[in-house]
Design a protein around this motif. Structure first.
Motif, short mmCIF file in Angstrom:
data_model
loop_
_atom_site.label_atom_id
_atom_site.label_comp_id
_atom_site.label_asym_id
_atom_site.label_seq_id
_atom_site.Cartn_x
_atom_site.Cartn_y
_atom_site.Cartn_z
N VAL A 32 4.78 1.93 0.66
CA VAL A 32 5.58 2.52 -0.41
C VAL A 32 5.34 4.03 -0.41
CG1 VAL A 32 5.98 2.61 -2.90
CG2 VAL A 32 5.41 0.42 -1.79
N GLU A 33 6.40 4.79 -0.14
CA GLU A 33 6.28 6.24 -0.18
C GLU A 33 6.76 6.72 -1.55
OE1 GLU A 33 8.13 10.26 1.80
OE2 GLU A 33 8.19 8.42 3.00
N GLY A 34 5.87 7.39 -2.26
CA GLY A 34 6.19 7.85 -3.60
C GLY A 34 5.58 6.94 -4.65
N ASP B 50 -3.66 13.62 11.03
CA ASP B 50 -3.19 13.16 12.34
C ASP B 50 -3.94 11.96 12.87
OD1 ASP B 50 -1.12 15.06 12.60
OD2 ASP B 50 -2.56 16.58 13.23
N ASP B 51 -4.97 11.49 12.18
CA ASP B 51 -5.74 10.35 12.65
C ASP B 51 -5.12 9.05 12.14
OD1 ASP B 51 -7.61 8.67 13.73
OD2 ASP B 51 -9.35 9.65 12.80
N PHE C 18 0.86 -1.18 0.00
CA PHE C 18 0.00 0.00 0.00
C PHE C 18 0.89 1.22 0.00
CE2 PHE C 18 -3.21 3.04 1.13
CZ PHE C 18 -4.37 2.51 0.60
N GLY C 19 0.49 2.26 -0.73
CA GLY C 19 1.33 3.43 -0.90
C GLY C 19 0.84 4.68 -0.20
N ILE C 20 1.78 5.58 -0.01
CA ILE C 20 1.52 6.93 0.49
C ILE C 20 2.12 7.85 -0.56
CG2 ILE C 20 2.00 8.63 2.27
CD1 ILE C 20 2.21 4.97 3.10
N THR C 21 1.27 8.69 -1.14
CA THR C 21 1.73 9.58 -2.20
C THR C 21 1.19 10.97 -1.96
OG1 THR C 21 2.05 9.73 -4.60
CG2 THR C 21 -0.18 9.18 -3.83
N GLY C 22 1.65 11.92 -2.73
CA GLY C 22 1.17 13.29 -2.60
C GLY C 22 2.21 14.26 -3.13
N TRP C 23 1.80 15.51 -3.20
CA TRP C 23 2.71 16.55 -3.64
C TRP C 23 3.82 16.72 -2.59
CZ3 TRP C 23 2.15 17.53 -8.49
CH2 TRP C 23 0.89 17.56 -9.08
N LYS C 24 4.90 17.39 -2.98
CA LYS C 24 6.03 17.67 -2.09
C LYS C 24 5.54 18.47 -0.87
CE LYS C 24 10.56 19.80 -2.15
NZ LYS C 24 11.57 20.51 -2.91
N THR D 70 3.79 17.58 1.81
CA THR D 70 2.42 17.39 2.29
C THR D 70 2.35 16.41 3.45
OG1 THR D 70 2.01 15.72 0.57
CG2 THR D 70 1.34 18.01 0.08
N GLY D 71 3.49 15.90 3.90
CA GLY D 71 3.50 15.02 5.06
C GLY D 71 3.62 13.54 4.77
N LYS D 72 4.10 13.18 3.59
CA LYS D 72 4.21 11.76 3.22
C LYS D 72 5.13 11.00 4.18
CE LYS D 72 5.70 12.61 -0.92
NZ LYS D 72 5.66 14.07 -0.94
N THR D 73 6.30 11.53 4.42
CA THR D 73 7.27 10.82 5.26
C THR D 73 6.78 10.73 6.70
OG1 THR D 73 9.10 11.46 3.83
CG2 THR D 73 9.66 10.80 6.08
N THR D 74 6.23 11.82 7.22
CA THR D 74 5.72 11.80 8.59
C THR D 74 4.60 10.78 8.72
OG1 THR D 74 6.33 14.11 8.94
CG2 THR D 74 4.65 13.19 10.40
N LEU D 75 3.68 10.76 7.76
CA LEU D 75 2.59 9.79 7.82
C LEU D 75 3.13 8.36 7.70
CD1 LEU D 75 -0.39 9.12 8.09
CD2 LEU D 75 -0.61 9.42 5.60
N THR D 76 4.06 8.14 6.80
CA THR D 76 4.64 6.80 6.63
C THR D 76 5.28 6.35 7.94
OG1 THR D 76 5.05 7.20 4.28
CG2 THR D 76 6.28 5.40 5.31
#
Length: 163
Positions: free
Chosen positions: A99-101, A148-149, A4-10, A12-18
């Motif tokens: 997967v981030e990105g 944050d949830d 499962f991935g975490i994606t988004g614009w630069k 936006t918190g991808k790494t923190t969420l991951t």
């Protein structure tokens, strides 16, 4: 192994969420691995170290091993970047790979979105995005979660991958 991935614009918190999702999934008893995609040149090795010198000398692969961890570094030397599927095939068995990105890969994803970017959600044009984790509601029909949830996001992801 589920993906499962975490994606988004630069920014936006991808790494923190991951990072927070890994901790939550591990807390729930799962084994989790991650892939972090970088669009820029990155180096996990340190200039001047023996392993770095091996790579600079022309080694295609270098294994750096210690009593606490090991890493395999592969120099592409002009070859194309391998597809995500090739990288996933190298993982040891685990319950879940986050997967981030890899925005354009077909695996299911959640998008991180921040209103301050002023950008529309990627979900508008990316059918692999299943939900949006955002700091403010967005005009989109997908399920939405507060960034944050983490508990609710983790539950959603586990449901999506049938874990």
């Amino acid at each position: 192994m589920k993906v499962f991935g975490i994606t988004g614009w630069k920014n936006t918190g991808k790494t923190t969420l991951t990072e927070r999702l890994v901790a939550e999934m591990v807390r729930r008893g799962l084994t989790v691995s991650t892939v972090k995609h970088a669009h820029h040149d990155t180096d996990i090795d340190q200039p001047g170290r023996d392993s770095h010198r091996h790579r600079l000398a022309g080694a295609v692969q270098v294994v750096l091993a210690s009593p606490l961890r090991w890493a395999l570094m592969t120099e592409l030397r002009g070859a194309p970047e391998p597809p995500l599927s090739d990288l996933l095939a190298r993982f040891d068995p685990c319950d879940l790979v986050l997967v981030e990105g890899y925005k354009s890969s077909p695996h299911p994803k959640i998008e991180t979105h921040r209103a301050a970017t002023g950008r529309d959600p990627l979900a508008a044009s990316n059918p692999s995005i299943r939900a949006i984790a955002r700091d403010a509601p967005v005009d989109h029909p997908l399920p939405q979660f507060d960034l944050d949830d983490v508990s609710a996001i983790a539950t959603f992801i586990l449901s999506e991958v049938s874990l």
